[in-house]
Enzyme design. Structure first.
Site, short mmCIF file in Angstrom:
data_model
loop_
_atom_site.label_atom_id
_atom_site.label_comp_id
_atom_site.label_asym_id
_atom_site.label_seq_id
_atom_site.Cartn_x
_atom_site.Cartn_y
_atom_site.Cartn_z
N THR A 1 83.51 20.85 3.92
CA THR A 1 82.26 21.41 3.40
C THR A 1 82.28 22.92 3.59
O THR A 1 83.15 23.47 4.26
CB THR A 1 81.04 20.83 4.13
OG1 THR A 1 81.09 21.24 5.50
CG2 THR A 1 81.00 19.32 4.05
N ALA B 1 83.31 21.81 9.27
CA ALA B 1 81.99 22.44 9.25
C ALA B 1 82.18 23.93 9.46
O ALA B 1 82.75 24.36 10.47
CB ALA B 1 81.10 21.85 10.35
N VAL C 1 86.03 22.91 13.23
CA VAL C 1 85.35 24.18 13.01
C VAL C 1 86.12 24.99 11.97
O VAL C 1 87.29 25.32 12.16
CB VAL C 1 85.20 24.99 14.31
CG1 VAL C 1 84.47 26.30 14.04
CG2 VAL C 1 84.46 24.17 15.36
N LYS C 2 85.44 25.31 10.89
CA LYS C 2 86.07 26.03 9.77
C LYS C 2 85.78 27.53 9.94
O LYS C 2 84.63 27.95 9.98
CB LYS C 2 85.48 25.51 8.46
CG LYS C 2 86.30 25.80 7.22
CD LYS C 2 85.69 25.03 6.04
CE LYS C 2 86.48 25.26 4.77
NZ LYS C 2 85.84 24.56 3.62
N VAL C 3 86.87 28.31 10.02
CA VAL C 3 86.77 29.73 10.35
C VAL C 3 87.51 30.56 9.29
O VAL C 3 88.63 30.22 8.91
CB VAL C 3 87.41 29.99 11.74
CG1 VAL C 3 87.29 31.47 12.12
CG2 VAL C 3 86.77 29.11 12.81
#
Length: 219
Positions: free
Chosen positions: A27, A60, A86-88
């Site tokens: 997402t 996310a 965790v999307k960075v």
């Protein structure tokens, strides 16, 4: 090859999951906005709902661009559910944060990758996934699938454990090309996944089988 669905739409996630081939979800803030999900609490609850549907990683994305902000957001997201990744973004502060998360055992997805050099830095920092955006590269008259090939070659040569997650997939042929290029994961819209089912010879063959059966079994 793992299949992730790239959406925040619960109905589409359930439909893809019901196929029995879904391995995860990606997402981003744009996808959340598309579904009308607003406010931190609502967004967090939406992530938890997605995690209860799928048996796999759910990316996310943080919206902070400073190191402390990325860390704070990332830790909050990771605490929501064990499946959260965790999307960075691939920026200086993002790479520093990925290294921090890696040391803490928090899974990460390094996003907005458009070059082999960026992918190399993500792997060096310990990213779980790296997300090259192949469709957006195609949009500027370059070759997105070629980038997948380059990253796969680098990772294999140096033995990096980071998984290549092909993102910004626009159509079914992109999926096949990413499989051939050696991507570990393809994250796709639902219609691209469903497109893998389609072939005119399948339709013709099934129609003939049913027609022959009905001829032989008329009452």
């Amino acid at each position: 090859m793992k299949f992730f669905i790239d959406t925040a739409n619960i109905k589409q996630i359930k439909e893809a999951n019901d196929l029995g081939v879904l391995d995860g979800v990606t997402t981003n803030p744009s996808l959340m906005a598309k579904e009308g999900i607003k406010g931190k609490n609502n967004i967090h609850n939406h992530y938890k709902s997605i995690c209860e549907i799928v048996d796999g990683d759910v990316s996310a994305e943080v919206i902070s661009t400073d190191y402390k902000g990325i860390i704070k957001e990332g830790e909050e997201l990771a605490a929501l559910h064990p499946r959260i990744v965790v999307k960075v973004p691939i920026i200086k502060e993002g790479i520093k944060a990925i290294k921090y998360f890696s040391n803490k055992g928090i899974k990460t997805n390094c996003t907005l990758v458009f070059s082999p050099g960026q992918a190399l830095l993500a792997a060096k920092a310990g990213a779980t996934y790296v997300s090259p955006f192949i469709g957006r590269i195609d949009d500027i008259a370059s070759d997105g699938v070629k980038l997948i090939e380059q990253i796969v070659e680098i990772y294999n040569f140096y033995g990096f454990n980071t998984q290549v997650l092909a993102a910004s997939i626009r159509h079914t042929m992109h999926i096949i090309q990413c499989v051939e290029a050696g991507a570990d994961v393809a994250t796709c819209p639902l219609d691209a996944i469903m497109g893998l089912l389609n072939h005119p010879l399948t339709d013709i063959g099934l129609e003939k089988f049913l027609s022959d059966y009905n001829k032989l079994n008329k009452v």
